[in-house]
Design an enzyme around this catalytic site. Sequence first.
Site, mmCIF file in Angstrom:
data_model
loop_
_atom_site.group_PDB
_atom_site.id
_atom_site.type_symbol
_atom_site.label_atom_id
_atom_site.label_comp_id
_atom_site.label_asym_id
_atom_site.label_seq_id
_atom_site.Cartn_x
_atom_site.Cartn_y
_atom_site.Cartn_z
ATOM 1 N N TRP A 77 0.808 -1.222 0.000
ATOM 2 C CA TRP A 77 0.000 0.000 0.000
ATOM 3 C C TRP A 77 0.844 1.276 0.000
ATOM 4 C CZ3 TRP A 77 -1.466 -4.529 2.211
ATOM 5 C CH2 TRP A 77 -2.754 -4.994 1.934
ATOM 6 N N CYS A 111 -7.119 -4.394 -1.642
ATOM 7 C CA CYS A 111 -8.335 -5.080 -1.202
ATOM 8 C C CYS A 111 -9.203 -5.585 -2.349
ATOM 9 C CB CYS A 111 -9.123 -4.188 -0.251
ATOM 10 S SG CYS A 111 -9.884 -2.737 -1.019
ATOM 11 N N HIS A 157 -13.350 -0.203 1.199
ATOM 12 C CA HIS A 157 -12.701 -1.486 1.441
ATOM 13 C C HIS A 157 -13.586 -2.565 0.848
ATOM 14 C CE1 HIS A 157 -10.313 -4.641 3.001
ATOM 15 N NE2 HIS A 157 -11.205 -5.050 3.884
ATOM 16 N N ASP A 185 -13.169 -11.888 4.614
ATOM 17 C CA ASP A 185 -12.220 -10.870 4.133
ATOM 18 C C ASP A 185 -10.831 -11.470 3.982
ATOM 19 O OD1 ASP A 185 -10.864 -8.575 3.484
ATOM 20 O OD2 ASP A 185 -11.663 -7.374 5.119
ATOM 21 N N TYR A 229 -5.757 4.938 -0.379
ATOM 22 C CA TYR A 229 -7.195 4.688 -0.265
ATOM 23 C C TYR A 229 -7.541 4.089 1.098
ATOM 24 C CZ TYR A 229 -7.152 -0.418 -0.741
ATOM 25 O OH TYR A 229 -6.976 -1.758 -0.530
#
Length: 772
Positions: free
Chosen positions: A313, A348, A407, A430, A602
């Site tokens: 990220w 994600c 997300h 997830d 993000y």
Amino acid sequence: MGGVYSTLSSYFDPADPPRAHRAESSVSLPGRRINTGGETCNFHEPVKPPSADTPKKPKKAVEIESVDLCIGENSRDHHTDDYEVCQDGYIDDLTKEVKKAQLVIRRGQTFKVKITLNDKCSEDTQFRVISTIGKIPLASKGNYNEIITGRKSKETNWSVKLDSKEGKTVELLIYSPPKCAVGKWNLKFDAVYVGDDGEVISLSTDKTVAIQAYILFNAWCKEDAVYMKDETWRKEYVLNDTGKIYTGNYKQIYGRPWNFGQFESISLETALYVLNELTKIPITFRGSPTLISRKMSALVNSSDDNGILTGRWDGEYSDGVSPTKWTGSVAILQKYMETKQPVEYGQCWVFSGVMTTVCRALGIPTRSVTNFASAHDTDGSLTIDMHWDENEEHMPELDTDSVWNFHVWNECWMTRPDLQEGYGGWQAVDATPQETSDGIYCAGPASLVAIKNGNVGVTFDTPFIFAEVNADKVHWVKQKDGSIEKLFERSVVGKKISTKRAGSSRDFSVDMWNPDREDITDQYKYPEGTSEERAAVWRANEMSTKPTVYTEGDSQKDVTFRVEEVDNVFLGSSFEIRVVIKNTSDEKRSVGLTVTLCSVYYTGINKTKLKRERFAKELKPKSEEVVIMKVEVDDYLADMKDHTYAMKINYLGSVRETKQIFASQDDFRLRTLVPDVIPSKKSVAVGESFKVKASFKNPLDIPLQNCEFSFEAAGNLKPVTISKGTIGAGEVVEAEVEVTAKRAGYCVVISSFECKEMGDIQGQCTVEVKRK
């Protein structure tokens, strides 16, 4: 009894290991030997001693010449005909070899096989089918089953029925139970004679026919844990191999086309590889969608078990592939299986796309779900804590919690027999590695019913997911005298939770720009501010690490701050940030307001502080003022090279006379143009080719370097990339590919444009493919 005893004592004697642990390529059965092709199988069939009552084996041998798996008929009946491995002559994605069609079926449903014998089938000939899966097949574990025509296995409910016979040909109907393990089963066939006392005697010699069959979850079977009643849902969440994953933020939602490609041979192969080689689920539990979806959420990421995808990220992707460049799961799975090493890199929506692929490949109804303004609670407080110093500066270095612009996770459909009644249906799962669960980076499955009602004691990981959709934001503001003021910001988390609408229906009243988007926020929480929603928050908070956070009430306010939303700003444009301040009291008020613009990942983590201004206003009684901060292109353009385009505005205001404090944050995303993707034909027949052209106009006043287009279409076009070099300011660049339609339905071609200065730019077109 002596023979039976000696067999059992041998099994339990460490000095004489069971047959499954010996390096043998065949095992013995009474009257025959079965070649397992190098794979060890432990049948544990007791050997009875001879007796005078034992019926004699018929003199005539009955050999099985061949077994026809009826793949075309079975795959249509089992809704598996789109799997690439069911097509004769398919090309293996790893070896590039031409392969024969393989059988893919769903559990809880009969399938047909045709057996050809060496001679006409007599009346007293029966057939035995032995089904096994796993390294050590045992009847006690449910992964070894021996069934004979007309009988049903009492332990596992496998059965085989003689459906018809004519001359040398017989047809068998085999039934696999709706709770059996999913995976690649071995099936061995034998012609047998059953004596009057029930003893089974093989009629064959050494010649054996063995096959393999993929057995998957069955959303069409009422007894299966993944049964789904609605056919439109089954077509979308099991059979649709393309879709959309929603990104951006709640004010600017973008439907990102995604090629799930669950029917590609590499997708099924990868799903079974990680299930067999990387999970530690005993074979006894391989039929549970609860456990398999949980393990898959751990194995799609690489944080613990050398899984499929590595997350990153920080914007540095030079040693891998930028997450924004992926347009589907197939290229990721292909690269993973070629190297057996994690693919770099994902975020994600990529984790979710791959999770949808592997779960649908196994037959679990699955969809990608986006939560906009998604909270990330790191300490179990179920609140999102923001910190400010006495000089009205946000202190992000103290914030361990964050609110992501969006997300993306998954939902899998299943019953939950491990929970009390009423918690089945959609379960949140997830695969993005955020926090550990039981020491592993995974999350779920968590019942949406439990999340909505704040029942955070229900497994798995319900507190974390509840906070993502319904946490309150708490601002901890340090005052000049050293005291801390606590301000609550409600209704800022969990907005416009979205998934692709099932079927082809489009509702422009919900979202004019994304008519195929379905808003499912009401499945996660009650309407904001209602008594039911507040009750769920307080119920959850009682089990949090800070159950007393709500003991203090909000202070009275007589100055209001209304932030005007920043929206529809295109990359390369200037814009304004506006705040309306209103004094509702009968006295003047001295108001200070600090506005700070930051670029952010993000995930909500600050990247660069772009601009900051402080405003001081004297407001007369019952009056209002508008504060405006202007932002020019040069203030932000140089910081957009990682293609995130995400911005955060921090607001901190104070009223000198009343000590009133105002704190808020707002997020938005710069818009980008999309490429035009145009097919040469609107409809074609299977086997016919058509061309797809993509074009993009440079919207910036600078050249774009290292430009390239990528194309792919599930089941019709493997991922391909076309490089275009450098294009000047305002210029148009084009690329074209040829697609050959391989199966009937709708062919969705996804095209992505990337360059050094811009990225995350995608478009698509759809071509109808008709049967010949």
